[in-house]
Scaffold this motif. Structure first.
Motif, PDB file in Angstrom:
ATOM      1  N   LEU A 152       0.829  -1.210   0.000  1.00 48.05           N
ATOM      2  CA  LEU A 152       0.000   0.000   0.000  1.00 48.05           C
ATOM      3  C   LEU A 152       0.860   1.255   0.000  1.00 48.05           C
ATOM      4  CD1 LEU A 152      -2.938   0.872  -0.003  1.00 48.05           C
ATOM      5  CD2 LEU A 152      -2.919   0.821   2.493  1.00 48.05           C
ATOM      6  N   ASP A 153       2.019   1.189   0.659  1.00 44.49           N
ATOM      7  CA  ASP A 153       2.909   2.355   0.696  1.00 44.49           C
ATOM      8  C   ASP A 153       3.476   2.697  -0.668  1.00 44.49           C
ATOM      9  OD1 ASP A 153       4.131  -0.212   1.237  1.00 44.49           O
ATOM     10  OD2 ASP A 153       6.027   0.849   1.413  1.00 44.49           O
ATOM     11  N   LEU A 154       3.429   1.752  -1.623  1.00 45.23           N
ATOM     12  CA  LEU A 154       3.902   2.029  -2.978  1.00 45.23           C
ATOM     13  C   LEU A 154       2.973   2.997  -3.710  1.00 45.23           C
ATOM     14  CD1 LEU A 154       4.812  -1.642  -3.957  1.00 45.23           C
ATOM     15  CD2 LEU A 154       6.437   0.199  -3.437  1.00 45.23           C
ATOM     16  N   PHE A 155       1.775   3.188  -3.176  1.00 46.56           N
ATOM     17  CA  PHE A 155       0.798   4.090  -3.787  1.00 46.56           C
ATOM     18  C   PHE A 155       0.699   5.413  -3.031  1.00 46.56           C
ATOM     19  CE2 PHE A 155      -0.296  -0.129  -5.172  1.00 46.56           C
ATOM     20  CZ  PHE A 155      -0.679   0.043  -6.488  1.00 46.56           C
ATOM     21  N   CYS A 156       1.687   5.696  -2.194  1.00 45.02           N
ATOM     22  CA  CYS A 156       1.715   6.947  -1.450  1.00 45.02           C
ATOM     23  C   CYS A 156       2.557   7.979  -2.187  1.00 45.02           C
ATOM     24  CB  CYS A 156       2.301   6.731  -0.055  1.00 45.02           C
ATOM     25  SG  CYS A 156       1.260   5.718   1.025  1.00 45.02           S
ATOM     26  N   GLY A 157       2.202   9.249  -2.022  1.00 44.83           N
ATOM     27  CA  GLY A 157       2.964  10.325  -2.616  1.00 44.83           C
ATOM     28  C   GLY A 157       4.194  10.656  -1.785  1.00 44.83           C
ATOM     29  N   SER A 158       4.885  11.714  -2.182  1.00 45.10           N
ATOM     30  CA  SER A 158       6.122  12.102  -1.498  1.00 45.10           C
ATOM     31  C   SER A 158       5.878  12.489  -0.046  1.00 45.10           C
ATOM     32  CB  SER A 158       6.786  13.266  -2.238  1.00 45.10           C
ATOM     33  OG  SER A 158       5.884  14.361  -2.345  1.00 45.10           O
ATOM     34  N   SER A 159       4.639  12.896   0.300  1.00 41.02           N
ATOM     35  CA  SER A 159       4.316  13.273   1.672  1.00 41.02           C
ATOM     36  C   SER A 159       4.110  12.062   2.578  1.00 41.02           C
ATOM     37  CB  SER A 159       3.042  14.126   1.691  1.00 41.02           C
ATOM     38  OG  SER A 159       1.917  13.360   1.278  1.00 41.02           O
ATOM     39  N   GLY A 160       4.019  10.873   1.966  1.00 40.00           N
ATOM     40  CA  GLY A 160       3.759   9.660   2.732  1.00 40.00           C
ATOM     41  C   GLY A 160       2.284   9.337   2.858  1.00 40.00           C
ATOM     42  N   ALA A 161       1.413  10.224   2.374  1.00 38.37           N
ATOM     43  CA  ALA A 161      -0.029   9.993   2.420  1.00 38.37           C
ATOM     44  C   ALA A 161      -0.471   9.223   1.181  1.00 38.37           C
ATOM     45  CB  ALA A 161      -0.783  11.314   2.510  1.00 38.37           C
ATOM     46  N   LEU A 162      -1.501   8.399   1.338  1.00 35.95           N
ATOM     47  CA  LEU A 162      -2.036   7.635   0.223  1.00 35.95           C
ATOM     48  C   LEU A 162      -2.535   8.588  -0.857  1.00 35.95           C
ATOM     49  CD1 LEU A 162      -2.512   4.604  -0.416  1.00 35.95           C
ATOM     50  CD2 LEU A 162      -4.865   4.940   0.382  1.00 35.95           C
ATOM     51  N   CYS A 163      -2.201   8.305  -2.105  1.00 36.06           N
ATOM     52  CA  CYS A 163      -2.607   9.173  -3.204  1.00 36.06           C
ATOM     53  C   CYS A 163      -4.133   9.281  -3.257  1.00 36.06           C
ATOM     54  CB  CYS A 163      -2.065   8.637  -4.523  1.00 36.06           C
ATOM     55  SG  CYS A 163      -0.270   8.694  -4.632  1.00 36.06           S
ATOM     56  N   PRO A 164      -4.661  10.465  -3.564  1.00 32.67           N
ATOM     57  CA  PRO A 164      -6.111  10.675  -3.475  1.00 32.67           C
ATOM     58  C   PRO A 164      -6.928   9.848  -4.451  1.00 32.67           C
ATOM     59  CG  PRO A 164      -5.016  12.576  -4.486  1.00 32.67           C
ATOM     60  CD  PRO A 164      -3.940  11.693  -3.937  1.00 32.67           C
ATOM     61  N   GLU A 165      -6.297   9.354  -5.536  1.00 29.60           N
ATOM     62  CA  GLU A 165      -7.060   8.584  -6.520  1.00 29.60           C
ATOM     63  C   GLU A 165      -7.192   7.114  -6.142  1.00 29.60           C
ATOM     64  OE1 GLU A 165      -2.768   8.483  -8.078  1.00 29.60           O
ATOM     65  OE2 GLU A 165      -4.089   9.868  -7.014  1.00 29.60           O
ATOM     66  N   VAL A 166      -6.680   6.731  -4.965  1.00 29.91           N
ATOM     67  CA  VAL A 166      -6.685   5.333  -4.535  1.00 29.91           C
ATOM     68  C   VAL A 166      -7.871   5.056  -3.612  1.00 29.91           C
ATOM     69  CG1 VAL A 166      -5.402   3.526  -3.334  1.00 29.91           C
ATOM     70  CG2 VAL A 166      -4.173   5.219  -4.711  1.00 29.91           C
ATOM     71  N   ARG A 167      -8.627   3.983  -3.913  1.00 33.40           N
ATOM     72  CA  ARG A 167      -9.698   3.516  -3.034  1.00 33.40           C
ATOM     73  C   ARG A 167      -9.417   2.084  -2.621  1.00 33.40           C
ATOM     74  NH1 ARG A 167     -15.582   4.025  -4.832  1.00 33.40           N
ATOM     75  NH2 ARG A 167     -15.829   3.735  -2.573  1.00 33.40           N
ATOM     76  N   LEU A 168      -9.810   1.757  -1.385  1.00 34.36           N
ATOM     77  CA  LEU A 168      -9.493   0.451  -0.812  1.00 34.36           C
ATOM     78  C   LEU A 168     -10.751  -0.329  -0.458  1.00 34.36           C
ATOM     79  CD1 LEU A 168      -6.736   1.461   1.775  1.00 34.36           C
ATOM     80  CD2 LEU A 168      -6.417   0.819  -0.620  1.00 34.36           C
ATOM     81  N   ALA A 169     -10.613  -1.669  -0.524  1.00 36.42           N
ATOM     82  CA  ALA A 169     -11.645  -2.572  -0.017  1.00 36.42           C
ATOM     83  C   ALA A 169     -10.949  -3.706   0.716  1.00 36.42           C
ATOM     84  CB  ALA A 169     -12.485  -3.130  -1.162  1.00 36.42           C
ATOM     85  N   THR A 170     -11.486  -4.075   1.861  1.00 30.59           N
ATOM     86  CA  THR A 170     -10.998  -5.250   2.588  1.00 30.59           C
ATOM     87  C   THR A 170     -12.188  -6.156   2.874  1.00 30.59           C
ATOM     88  OG1 THR A 170     -11.171  -4.023   4.681  1.00 30.59           O
ATOM     89  CG2 THR A 170      -8.987  -4.170   3.668  1.00 30.59           C
ATOM     90  N   GLU A 171     -11.927  -7.450   2.884  1.00 31.93           N
ATOM     91  CA  GLU A 171     -13.016  -8.397   3.054  1.00 31.93           C
ATOM     92  C   GLU A 171     -13.687  -8.274   4.415  1.00 31.93           C
ATOM     93  OE1 GLU A 171     -11.828 -12.341   2.020  1.00 31.93           O
ATOM     94  OE2 GLU A 171     -10.931 -11.715   0.117  1.00 31.93           O
ATOM     95  N   ASP A 172     -12.897  -7.869   5.431  1.00 29.76           N
ATOM     96  CA  ASP A 172     -13.480  -7.755   6.771  1.00 29.76           C
ATOM     97  C   ASP A 172     -13.839  -6.318   7.140  1.00 29.76           C
ATOM     98  OD1 ASP A 172     -10.996  -6.620   7.165  1.00 29.76           O
ATOM     99  OD2 ASP A 172     -10.467  -7.842   8.900  1.00 29.76           O
ATOM    100  N   GLY A 173     -13.612  -5.371   6.238  1.00 31.95           N
ATOM    101  CA  GLY A 173     -13.955  -3.980   6.501  1.00 31.95           C
ATOM    102  C   GLY A 173     -13.008  -3.256   7.426  1.00 31.95           C
ATOM    103  N   SER A 174     -11.849  -3.842   7.727  1.00 27.61           N
ATOM    104  CA  SER A 174     -10.911  -3.212   8.663  1.00 27.61           C
ATOM    105  C   SER A 174     -10.204  -2.004   8.059  1.00 27.61           C
ATOM    106  CB  SER A 174      -9.874  -4.230   9.149  1.00 27.61           C
ATOM    107  OG  SER A 174      -9.193  -4.820   8.060  1.00 27.61           O
ATOM    108  N   GLN A 175     -10.230  -1.877   6.742  1.00 27.08           N
ATOM    109  CA  GLN A 175      -9.682  -0.688   6.084  1.00 27.08           C
ATOM    110  C   GLN A 175     -10.428  -0.479   4.777  1.00 27.08           C
ATOM    111  OE1 GLN A 175      -5.475  -0.479   6.141  1.00 27.08           O
ATOM    112  NE2 GLN A 175      -5.356   1.493   5.102  1.00 27.08           N
ATOM    113  N   GLY A 176     -10.832   0.753   4.534  1.00 28.43           N
ATOM    114  CA  GLY A 176     -11.601   1.036   3.333  1.00 28.43           C
ATOM    115  C   GLY A 176     -13.009   0.477   3.414  1.00 28.43           C
ATOM    116  N   VAL A 177     -13.576   0.169   2.245  1.00 27.85           N
ATOM    117  CA  VAL A 177     -14.936  -0.358   2.146  1.00 27.85           C
ATOM    118  C   VAL A 177     -14.921  -1.855   2.424  1.00 27.85           C
ATOM    119  CG1 VAL A 177     -16.846  -0.756   0.539  1.00 27.85           C
ATOM    120  CG2 VAL A 177     -15.601   1.411   0.489  1.00 27.85           C
TER     121      VAL A 177
END
Length: 272
Positions: A152-177
């Motif tokens: 997931l960190d490979l999709f972060c910008g230079s600030s270390g924050a996740l790039c705004p165009e990225v959306r996440l899903a997890t099967e258990d809902g622990s992160q993202g949808v």
């Protein structure tokens, strides 16, 4: 080997290639540790085919290559255990690369990158290339749970924050949808402008087959980055042959690993 760091339960191993050309997104390398690589419990290690997640100039010359690894067997387990300074046998870049959106569909205006688990690796490099070229894109990533959000960190910008165009899903809902990554993709495919984009995807076979079928149903072009056991990487062993629609076979190491959705009859679990 330059470095080995944790990434969401997986490992990002950085190697330095002093001689080879820079790879394109979707291409892969055959990797084997220079020592401690051989028979364990009677099982010989073949080189492992691993796609590239990131590239950059290396200090002292050459290219730094980052690989996202999950220790699912003795071979990948040994690669995950590499320590800085160890030697690695490396052959590549091999195979083909993702095409540009307009090469896939002449009228395409942008792209959607869909990754599952460690399959996000080649899409991270593709996202970087799209950003450099000003190609509009969105990224959808699916994981089992928060503890397995490797890369997931490979999709972060230079600030270390996740790039705004990225959306996440997890099967258990622990992160993202909560749900599968296809739950994020389906509303996009159902939209009026879906055909103006190209879907690029890499992940588990069941996910790839679901996306291939959804894209075919909605008339949207897609490219799939497939994986398969490979002994050579040069097309000689036919260990990575997959069936084509209408008969015949493709060898993923030279005809792929990136294939158009309509070039694949069905994504089988046997490929992984």
């Amino acid at each position: 080997m330059a470095s080995n760091r944790d990434s969401g339960g997986y490992r990002v191993v950085s190697l330095v290639d002093r001689e080879g050309p820079e790879p394109e997104p979707g291409q892969f390398y055959m990797l084997a540790a220079a020592t401690g690589w051989g028979a364990r419990d009677g099982r010989a290690f073949l080189p492992r085919a691993i796609s590239v997640a990131e590239t950059m100039p290396a200090a002292g010359g050459g290219i730094r290559l980052d690989f996202l690894l999950d220790a699912v067997g003795p071979g990948t387990g040994r690669l995950c255990d590499l320590e800085a300074g160890e030697g690695v046998w490396i052959v590549g870049p091999l195979g083909n690369a993702f095409a540009s959106p307009r090469e896939v569909a002449p009228g395409a205006a942008g792209a959607v990158l869909v990754g599952g688990g460690v399959g996000g690796a080649p899409l991270a490099l593709q996202r970087k290339r799209f950003a450099e070229r000003g190609i509009a894109h969105r990224v959808l990533l699916g994981f089992r749970d928060r503890a397995h959000t490797g890369g997931l960190d490979l999709f972060c910008g230079s600030s270390g924050a996740l790039c705004p165009e990225v959306r996440l899903a997890t099967e258990d809902g622990s992160q993202g949808v909560q749900g599968r990554v296809t739950d994020l993709l389906l509303p996009i495919l159902a939209g009026d402008d879906a055909a103006s984009g190209v879907i690029y995807t890499c992940g588990p076979p069941a996910m790839l087959e679901a996306i291939r079928a959804l894209c075919a149903e909605h008339g949207v072009s897609c490219e799939l980055a497939l994986e398969s056991p490979m002994a050579c990487g040069f097309g000689a062993c036919f260990g990575c042959a997959v069936p084509k629609p209408g008969g015949g076979f493709l060898r993923l190491c030279i005809d792929g690993p990136v294939l158009r959705g309509d070039a694949v009859e069905e994504v089988s679990h046997a490929y992984a």
